[in-house]
Design a protein around this motif. Structure first.
Motif, PDB file in Angstrom:
ATOM      1  N   TYR A   1       0.825  -1.203   0.000  1.00  0.00           N
ATOM      2  CA  TYR A   1       0.000   0.000   0.000  1.00  0.00           C
ATOM      3  C   TYR A   1       0.868   1.266   0.000  1.00  0.00           C
ATOM      4  CZ  TYR A   1      -3.891  -3.001   1.599  1.00  0.00           C
ATOM      5  OH  TYR A   1      -4.848  -3.970   1.724  1.00  0.00           O
ATOM      6  N   GLU A   2       0.405   2.250  -0.740  1.00  0.00           N
ATOM      7  CA  GLU A   2       0.993   3.587  -0.649  1.00  0.00           C
ATOM      8  C   GLU A   2       0.090   4.524   0.133  1.00  0.00           C
ATOM      9  OE1 GLU A   2       1.938   4.888  -4.619  1.00  0.00           O
ATOM     10  OE2 GLU A   2       3.865   3.851  -4.556  1.00  0.00           O
ATOM     11  N   ASN A   3      -1.195   4.249   0.050  1.00  0.00           N
ATOM     12  CA  ASN A   3      -2.169   5.103   0.723  1.00  0.00           C
ATOM     13  C   ASN A   3      -3.422   4.283   1.019  1.00  0.00           C
ATOM     14  OD1 ASN A   3      -4.570   7.110   0.686  1.00  0.00           O
ATOM     15  ND2 ASN A   3      -2.786   8.435   0.912  1.00  0.00           N
ATOM     16  N   VAL A   4      -4.005   4.492   2.205  1.00  0.00           N
ATOM     17  CA  VAL A   4      -5.257   3.809   2.565  1.00  0.00           C
ATOM     18  C   VAL A   4      -6.190   4.839   3.199  1.00  0.00           C
ATOM     19  CG1 VAL A   4      -6.341   1.942   3.868  1.00  0.00           C
ATOM     20  CG2 VAL A   4      -3.999   1.667   3.021  1.00  0.00           C
ATOM     21  N   LYS A   5      -7.451   4.833   2.757  1.00  0.00           N
ATOM     22  CA  LYS A   5      -8.455   5.759   3.286  1.00  0.00           C
ATOM     23  C   LYS A   5      -9.662   4.972   3.786  1.00  0.00           C
ATOM     24  CE  LYS A   5      -7.165   9.387  -0.031  1.00  0.00           C
ATOM     25  NZ  LYS A   5      -7.651  10.251  -1.141  1.00  0.00           N
ATOM     26  N   VAL A   6     -10.364   5.550   4.755  1.00  0.00           N
ATOM     27  CA  VAL A   6     -11.555   4.902   5.303  1.00  0.00           C
ATOM     28  C   VAL A   6     -12.684   5.909   5.415  1.00  0.00           C
ATOM     29  CG1 VAL A   6     -10.825   5.330   7.707  1.00  0.00           C
ATOM     30  CG2 VAL A   6     -12.464   3.491   7.202  1.00  0.00           C
ATOM     31  N   MET A   7     -13.887   5.414   5.159  1.00  0.00           N
ATOM     32  CA  MET A   7     -15.093   6.230   5.267  1.00  0.00           C
ATOM     33  C   MET A   7     -16.087   5.499   6.170  1.00  0.00           C
ATOM     34  SD  MET A   7     -17.723   7.060   2.129  1.00  0.00           S
ATOM     35  CE  MET A   7     -16.407   7.726   1.124  1.00  0.00           C
ATOM     36  N   GLU A   8     -16.611   6.182   7.175  1.00  0.00           N
ATOM     37  CA  GLU A   8     -17.649   5.592   8.021  1.00  0.00           C
ATOM     38  C   GLU A   8     -19.005   5.945   7.425  1.00  0.00           C
ATOM     39  OE1 GLU A   8     -19.247   5.417  12.650  1.00  0.00           O
ATOM     40  OE2 GLU A   8     -17.720   6.871  12.076  1.00  0.00           O
ATOM     41  N   VAL A   9     -19.732   4.912   6.992  1.00  0.00           N
ATOM     42  CA  VAL A   9     -21.033   5.105   6.346  1.00  0.00           C
ATOM     43  C   VAL A   9     -22.124   4.702   7.322  1.00  0.00           C
ATOM     44  CG1 VAL A   9     -22.496   4.456   4.396  1.00  0.00           C
ATOM     45  CG2 VAL A   9     -20.008   4.604   4.100  1.00  0.00           C
ATOM     46  N   LEU A  10     -23.008   5.628   7.630  1.00  0.00           N
ATOM     47  CA  LEU A  10     -24.126   5.326   8.520  1.00  0.00           C
ATOM     48  C   LEU A  10     -25.249   4.753   7.680  1.00  0.00           C
ATOM     49  CD1 LEU A  10     -24.028   8.530  10.748  1.00  0.00           C
ATOM     50  CD2 LEU A  10     -23.116   6.250  11.259  1.00  0.00           C
ATOM     51  N   ASP A  11     -25.499   3.456   7.880  1.00  0.00           N
ATOM     52  CA  ASP A  11     -26.467   2.735   7.056  1.00  0.00           C
ATOM     53  C   ASP A  11     -27.432   1.988   7.974  1.00  0.00           C
ATOM     54  OD1 ASP A  11     -27.448   1.817   4.512  1.00  0.00           O
ATOM     55  OD2 ASP A  11     -26.532  -0.119   4.937  1.00  0.00           O
ATOM     56  N   ASP A  12     -28.705   2.408   7.989  1.00  0.00           N
ATOM     57  CA  ASP A  12     -29.724   1.783   8.858  1.00  0.00           C
ATOM     58  C   ASP A  12     -29.278   1.735  10.318  1.00  0.00           C
ATOM     59  OD1 ASP A  12     -31.392   1.335   6.702  1.00  0.00           O
ATOM     60  OD2 ASP A  12     -30.589  -0.666   6.315  1.00  0.00           O
ATOM     61  N   ASP A  13     -28.837   2.880  10.837  1.00  0.00           N
ATOM     62  CA  ASP A  13     -28.465   3.028  12.250  1.00  0.00           C
ATOM     63  C   ASP A  13     -27.245   2.207  12.659  1.00  0.00           C
ATOM     64  OD1 ASP A  13     -30.561   4.815  12.735  1.00  0.00           O
ATOM     65  OD2 ASP A  13     -31.960   3.162  13.057  1.00  0.00           O
ATOM     66  N   LYS A  14     -26.450   1.768  11.704  1.00  0.00           N
ATOM     67  CA  LYS A  14     -25.203   1.088  12.034  1.00  0.00           C
ATOM     68  C   LYS A  14     -24.092   1.645  11.152  1.00  0.00           C
ATOM     69  CE  LYS A  14     -25.912  -2.885   8.946  1.00  0.00           C
ATOM     70  NZ  LYS A  14     -27.273  -2.618   8.488  1.00  0.00           N
TER      71      LYS A  14
END
Length: 458
Positions: A149-162
């Motif tokens: 890996y050179e770069n890693v990104k994360v996104m928190e997605v709120l989907d149906d209260d989780k």
């Protein structure tokens, strides 16, 4: 966090502040390590044991799981307070700030599949922030996944209260995100992110983390887990069948369970003998997916009759109904994991509906006479009272009376109620009935196995 030398990490880890006393038939043992690895043969009670722990801490478990833990007595001490799994009070009742997570790879993948199956996914994701991992964390991820890996990104997605986590990665040769990742890569990134978010003194349950993950990553993950447990003072309970995890771990952290007539017990642990006894082999080629535990018992019984070695290459995973199987069957084959969906017999009537779905893996239907195996076994029980009584060493009239009393009972609860009244293990009762079922239905069982054999090249 720099990855420390393996021997230093394992030797320096402290005991947990939880003292868990397991008491069955006056036999005691303690689980007081930061990392507790629980292993044993299929059917020995690892899942029941883990569910008992989840319940005593305060996690919600299903009604079926509640019934299965009734004969297991667990005492837990924390901050001078004592708890029992069969009492009403839970650890979270008195420690509301305590953080607990339950990491199940199959649930993690199911939640991801639900997210990425949405229409206009890219537009939907645009409303959420994406965060880039710092370089030192990317270095740890490279170690865990053996990827450049050179770069890693994360996104928190709120989907149906989780919260569902969506990852994007950049390597020297390509860029991709969670829609194109293999399951093992996604699950490992998920594990890492959740563990990073955990507060100090939290409790973590991990069920069979080896699923979908290659050998090197399994070992690296276990050593990382010890380090993060030590640094954050986490208490971790992990179940596994992986010979690689068992080989990697220090022996004092491993608890070998066995099931005897008297119930669940802890067996004396020897690394060499344990691996040999468990018959663990690394060459897993895929997974059979079944609707529930009774379906798992039937499929296990059939395969043991025909070719027991097959279970080492294709372990059976029990899900929560036919819809869960269908979701996983739509997973891309590009992930490198082969799934074989085994639906209950009643789903044959909905064959056209199933065929209309965009499945990427093969599926079959369990043999049966009635809609589901439970109803077939209820009939067998009524017909074979003398055989069942003799094998379980119980009174025939007592059994006949129980059958009459439970006539019309919901088949999902039928055998748990009968076995509890008889004070015999439900698994022992089911096994006797499956033997009689296979004797009476040799042709349909033979046809089912031949279909599997022909289509899967066993």
């Amino acid at each position: 966090m720099r990855i420390a030398k393996k021997s230093d990490v394992w030797r320096k880890i402290e005991n947990s502040e939880f003292n868990i006393e397991l008491k069955i038939n006056d036999e005691d043992f303690l689980l007081n390590e930061r990392l507790n690895i629980i292993t044993g043969m299929n059917g020995c009670g690892k899942t029941t044991f883990l569910n008992s722990l989840k319940s005593i801490f305060g996690l919600r478990i299903t009604k079926t799981e509640v019934q299965k833990i009734q004969d297991l007595q667990i005492n837990l001490s924390f901050k001078t307070k004592k708890y029992r799994n069969l009492d009403g009070e839970r650890v979270l009742d008195k420690n509301t700030n305590l953080s607990i997570i339950d990491l199940d790879p199959f649930k993690i993948i199911e939640e991801l599949n639900q997210l990425i199956s949405q229409d206009e996914l890219e537009e939907y994701l645009n409303q959420f922030e994406i965060h880039e991992y710092p370089k030192e964390e990317v270095t740890i991820l490279k170690y865990l996944l053996q990827k450049n890996y050179e770069n890693v990104k994360v996104m928190e997605v709120l989907d149906d209260d989780k919260s569902v986590y969506f990852f994007e990665v950049i390597t020297k040769i390509c860029n991709y995100n969670s829609t194109k990742m293999g399951m093992g890569e996604y699950v490992m990134l998920y594990y890492y992110h959740k563990l990073q978010l955990m507060e100090e003194n939290s409790v973590v349950f991990i069920e069979e983390p080896e699923n979908f993950i290659n050998v090197k990553s399994q070992k690296n993950f276990l050593n990382y887990l010890v380090q993060v447990a030590s640094k954050k003072k986490l208490t971790i309970f992990l179940t596994t069948h992986s010979p690689f995890l068992i080989e990697e771990a220090f022996s004092q952290h491993i608890h070998l369970l066995k099931y005897e007539e008297e119930g669940l017990k802890k067996e004396k642990f020897s690394k060499v003998l344990t691996l040999k006894k468990l018959g663990l082999e690394p060459k897993i080629q895929g997974y059979f997916l079944v609707e529930d535990k009774k379906a798992e018992a039937l499929l296990t019984h059939i395969i043991r009759i025909k070719n027991e070695e097959l279970l080492k290459k294709y372990p059976i995973k029990s899900l929560d109904g036919h819809s869960d199987i269908s979701k996983i069957m739509m997973t891309s084959k590009e992930i490198g994991v082969n799934f074989i969906g085994i639906y209950d017999f009643d789903m044959k009537e909905k064959k056209s509906e199933i065929k209309s779905k965009s499945f990427n893996h093969k599926h079959f239907f369990l043999p049966g006479i009635k809609e589901n195996i439970e109803e077939d076994l209820i009939d067998i029980l009524a017909e074979e009272v003398d055989v069942v009584s003799k094998n379980l060493k119980i009174n025939q009239e007592t059994l006949r009376s129980l059958i009459d009393e439970n006539c019309g009972e919901n088949y999902h609860d039928y055998f748990s109620k009968i076995s509890k009244e008889l004070n015999v293990p439900e698994e022992a009762l089911i096994e006797i009935l499956l033997i009689k079922f296979s004797e009476k239905n040799k042709k349909i069982i033979e046809n089912f196995y031949e279909e599997l054999k022909t289509n899967l090249n066993f």
